[in-house]
Scaffold this active site. Structure first.
Site, PDB file in Angstrom:
ATOM      1  N   ASN A 125      66.208 -13.795 -15.739  1.00 15.16           N
ATOM      2  CA  ASN A 125      65.579 -12.519 -16.080  1.00 15.16           C
ATOM      3  C   ASN A 125      64.084 -12.576 -15.770  1.00 15.16           C
ATOM      4  OD1 ASN A 125      64.902 -10.021 -17.082  1.00 15.16           O
ATOM      5  ND2 ASN A 125      65.047 -10.626 -19.238  1.00 15.16           N
ATOM      6  N   ASP A 159      70.614   1.970 -15.374  1.00 19.92           N
ATOM      7  CA  ASP A 159      71.188   2.940 -16.310  1.00 19.92           C
ATOM      8  C   ASP A 159      70.988   4.358 -15.772  1.00 19.92           C
ATOM      9  OD1 ASP A 159      68.479   2.590 -16.636  1.00 19.92           O
ATOM     10  OD2 ASP A 159      68.491   2.778 -18.812  1.00 19.92           O
ATOM     11  N   GLN A 176      70.355  -9.799 -13.432  1.00 17.94           N
ATOM     12  CA  GLN A 176      69.518 -10.720 -14.199  1.00 17.94           C
ATOM     13  C   GLN A 176      70.032 -10.908 -15.620  1.00 17.94           C
ATOM     14  OE1 GLN A 176      65.187 -10.299 -12.263  1.00 17.94           O
ATOM     15  NE2 GLN A 176      65.604  -8.644 -13.686  1.00 17.94           N
ATOM     16  N   ASP A 230      55.447  -0.191 -11.146  1.00 22.92           N
ATOM     17  CA  ASP A 230      55.593   0.880 -10.161  1.00 22.92           C
ATOM     18  C   ASP A 230      54.268   1.615  -9.938  1.00 22.92           C
ATOM     19  OD1 ASP A 230      55.596   2.049 -12.688  1.00 22.92           O
ATOM     20  OD2 ASP A 230      57.597   2.931 -12.495  1.00 22.92           O
ATOM     21  N   HIS A 268      68.798   9.565 -15.319  1.00 26.99           N
ATOM     22  CA  HIS A 268      68.401   8.282 -15.902  1.00 26.99           C
ATOM     23  C   HIS A 268      68.330   8.432 -17.416  1.00 26.99           C
ATOM     24  CE1 HIS A 268      65.608   5.045 -17.096  1.00 26.99           C
ATOM     25  NE2 HIS A 268      65.899   4.445 -15.960  1.00 26.99           N
TER      26      HIS A 268
END
Length: 624
Positions: A211, A240, A182, A350, A374
């Site tokens: 995005n 990441d 994105q 989430d 992460h």
């Protein structure tokens, strides 16, 4: 017996405490060498076996350990209970081959791990492999698609794809590997992309779209998986991250063995502190309707300083309401039942999904040993930047849909107190965003899909009116003047009593009755110094970033603080008064907002920008 878990012995030194306990062993070349006359334990996060989860969710009755070892010595199989008390349940001599030990795990549903200890005799013992097997055959055999959502982090994605391509076992267990790109720094433009695309071949599909935030990226991976013949789950990953293929495989094996389809969450380890576990399980606390671990002291736990053997609460099987989408496996059966993500852009997507799945009877299992590394969010406070809007809006959306207490318990009181604290701390921009979020909730949901692309620019545009959004760096007159007067007084104690809090509030209110100070900042505070109880004691101060290389100038503005204080009080009272009506409206709209066909239309609108591939999909054959 069926494979559940293999030993991971290729971790770098700064992560080795996750595989081998502190002791005399030498770990090298993918093996553990235990010197003669010494003992070595493997009661660690990646090497121990989380038996209670296999008992509770897969119905395992017997677990087998197979160890490839050579030398002279003894292997001991150890079992813990839900309180962490350990006992030996079997032993066998090392005989230059495969040593097998079985454990009866009946009665371990509430908690407990298994691990092995090695006693070397007259000669060294060399352990080259170990496998944990269970007496549960896979109940699902469909493909698991991997889906990575990325935004301008092509270097991370290339590294993740390279790790996936390097594992024959992982590639054999998954179907398509999606990358939902994105950003403007495109993955396909990275110089190493042709290499990983060639390695993965037709298994890789890159989807380029505008995005739409994390919720749009993750939902695209979910939808693509639903449309793949033979796929029965999607394993979503953040960008990441650093992955260990065996840790991903553990989630897949557990998914396939579970008696009923469950959401399998992976744990997050801090990439910059690689033995630190973010949380063992995640819940939404009904009292304040906020996410977090079940107990506050169970977050950011260092498994090197306090390993499994020494931490009793790690032995109780965790119960989760949701799992972070840095790594989460979601069966297609769950997606077909409850839909995809709500179009929340990011934050709480989430958690809301986990609560929605829970309400529909689908459990989330945060599964030990299935994990990745992460980048932690603790280095930057995004609650005072543009993301303040989605933090508050989406938290309240989740409460409107799923809270079990009237008005989300103390949610609104908690948010209002946060706003007043921010105002006393001269943080006006996030309060303005919070007020806008509350007003939007009262009139919403409207067309959240159509507004996905406007979330970031609209929130940032609000910040243009607030001087606190300007960043100052060395060489700027403001920065240099403030740092020259850096605050060096002893830290003020945190107010804990009601009297201390009232005094702090009264001093802050009195300060905001006076005209705003002129001139340069009257000092600088480090990030650690700039606590919520320290900043209100200043009229004008530069708060430095974590690295000290930049700062934000906070100063009290009398008119603005009172205007925003009134606005946030009114907005909270209005939502409290109309909670029932607003909740019913949001609950009625939610199924359509999360529906695959709604998302499909959203992706169709986004597909043509900025690239010309049909449907926004680019296949590796187009790039090499």
């Amino acid at each position: 017996m069926h494979l559940a878990q293999q030993l991971i012995l290729t971790l770098p030194p700064d992560r080795r405490a996750l595989a081998v306990e502190e002791g005399p062993a030498v770990v090298a070349d993918g093996a553990v060498r235990v010197p003669a006359g010494t003992s070595q334990g493997l009661a660690t996060y990646f090497s121990a076996f989380p038996a209670s989860y296999w008992v509770r969710w897969a119905g395992a009755g017997t677990v087998r350990l197979e160890v490839a070892a050579a030398g002279a010595g003894t292997l001991r199989l150890v079992r813990s209970d839900a309180r962490g008390a350990a006992s030996v349940v079997g032993s066998a001599p090392v005989d230059d081959g495969t040593v097998t030990l079985d454990a009866d795990v009946a009665g371990m549903a509430d908690g407990g791990w298994l691990w092995v200890e090695v006693d070397a005799g007259d000669a060294d013992v060399l352990v080259t492999d170990a496998r944990w097997l269970v007496d549960v055959a896979p109940r699902r055999t469909g493909d698991v698609c991997l889906s990575i959502t990325t935004m301008d982090k092509p270097e991370y994605c290339v590294a993740t794809l390279r790790r996936i391509a390097s594992s024959e076992a992982l590639r054999g267990a998954v179907g398509t590997v999606f990358v939902i790109d994105q950003g403007t720094r495109r993955l396909v433009d990275h110089p190493d992309y042709p290499e990983v695309a060639a390695a993965l071949g037709d298994q890789l599909t890159v989807v380029e779209q505008g995005n739409l935030g994390g919720s749009g990226g993750f939902s695209r991976g979910m939808l693509e998986t639903l449309e793949r013949d033979g796929a029965d789950a999607v394993l979503i990953l953040d960008d990441d991250v650093e992955v260990e293929p065996e840790a991903l495989l553990r989630a897949i094996r557990f998914h396939r063995a579970a008696r009923e389809p469950v959401v399998v969450g992976g744990h997050m380890l801090d990439l910059n502190r690689p033995t630190v576990l973010n949380s063992f399980s995640e819940v939404v606390h009904e009292g304040t309707f906020n996410w977090g671990p079940p107990e506050a002291d169970q977050q950011w736990h260092d498994l090197a300083a306090a390993p499994l053997r020494d931490t009793p609460w790690l032995h109780a099987r965790g119960e989760s309401d949701f799992n972070g989408w840095w790594m989460c496996l979601i069966p297609t059966a769950v997606l077909r039942d409850v839909g995809l993500s709500l179009p929340l852009f990011l934050k709480w997507d989430d958690a809301e999904f986990g609560l929605r799945a829970r309400d529909a009877g689908h459990a989330t299992v945060s599964f030990p040993g299935a994990a990745l590394w992460h980048v932690a969010w603790t280095e930057k406070d995004d609650t005072v930047e543009w993301q303040a809007y989605v933090h508050v809006r989406n938290r309240i959306v989740a409460a409107l849909l799923h809270a079990r207490r009237p008005r989300g318990g103390l949610l609104l009181a908690n948010l209002l107190a946060t706003d007043l604290k921010l105002l006393l701390g001269m943080r006006y921009y996030p309060v303005d965003l919070h007020v806008r979020a509350l007003r939007d909730l009262l009139t919403g949901p409207g067309d959240l899909h159509a507004g996905l692309g406007d979330v970031v620019p609209a929130s940032r545009a609000v910040g243009a009116a607030y001087p606190e959004t300007t960043t100052y760096r060395p060489g700027d007159a403001v920065f240099d003047a403030a740092v020259a007067r850096r605050w060096t007084a002893p830290a003020r104690p945190k107010p804990t009593s009601a009297v201390a809090l009232v005094r702090l509030t009264l001093r802050g209110l009195a300060r905001n009755l006076r005209p705003a100070p002129g001139g340069m900042p009257r000092g600088a505070l480090t990030r650690d110094q700039a606590t919520w109880w320290e900043v209100p004691e200043h009229d004008s101060v530069l708060v430095l970033a974590g690295d000290g290389a930049s700062g934000t100038w906070l100063r009290h503005e009398r008119r603005r603080v009172w205007r925003l204080a009134g606005a946030t009080v009114v907005a909270h009272l209005r939502l409290a008064a109309r909670w029932g009506t607003v909740s019913r409206r949001w609950r009625a709209a939610a199924p359509a907002l999360a529906a695959p066909e709604t998302w499909r239309a959203t992706f169709a609108r986004s597909a043509g920008a900025p690239h010309d591939a049909p449907g926004g999909v680019r296949r590796p054959s187009q790039h090499h």
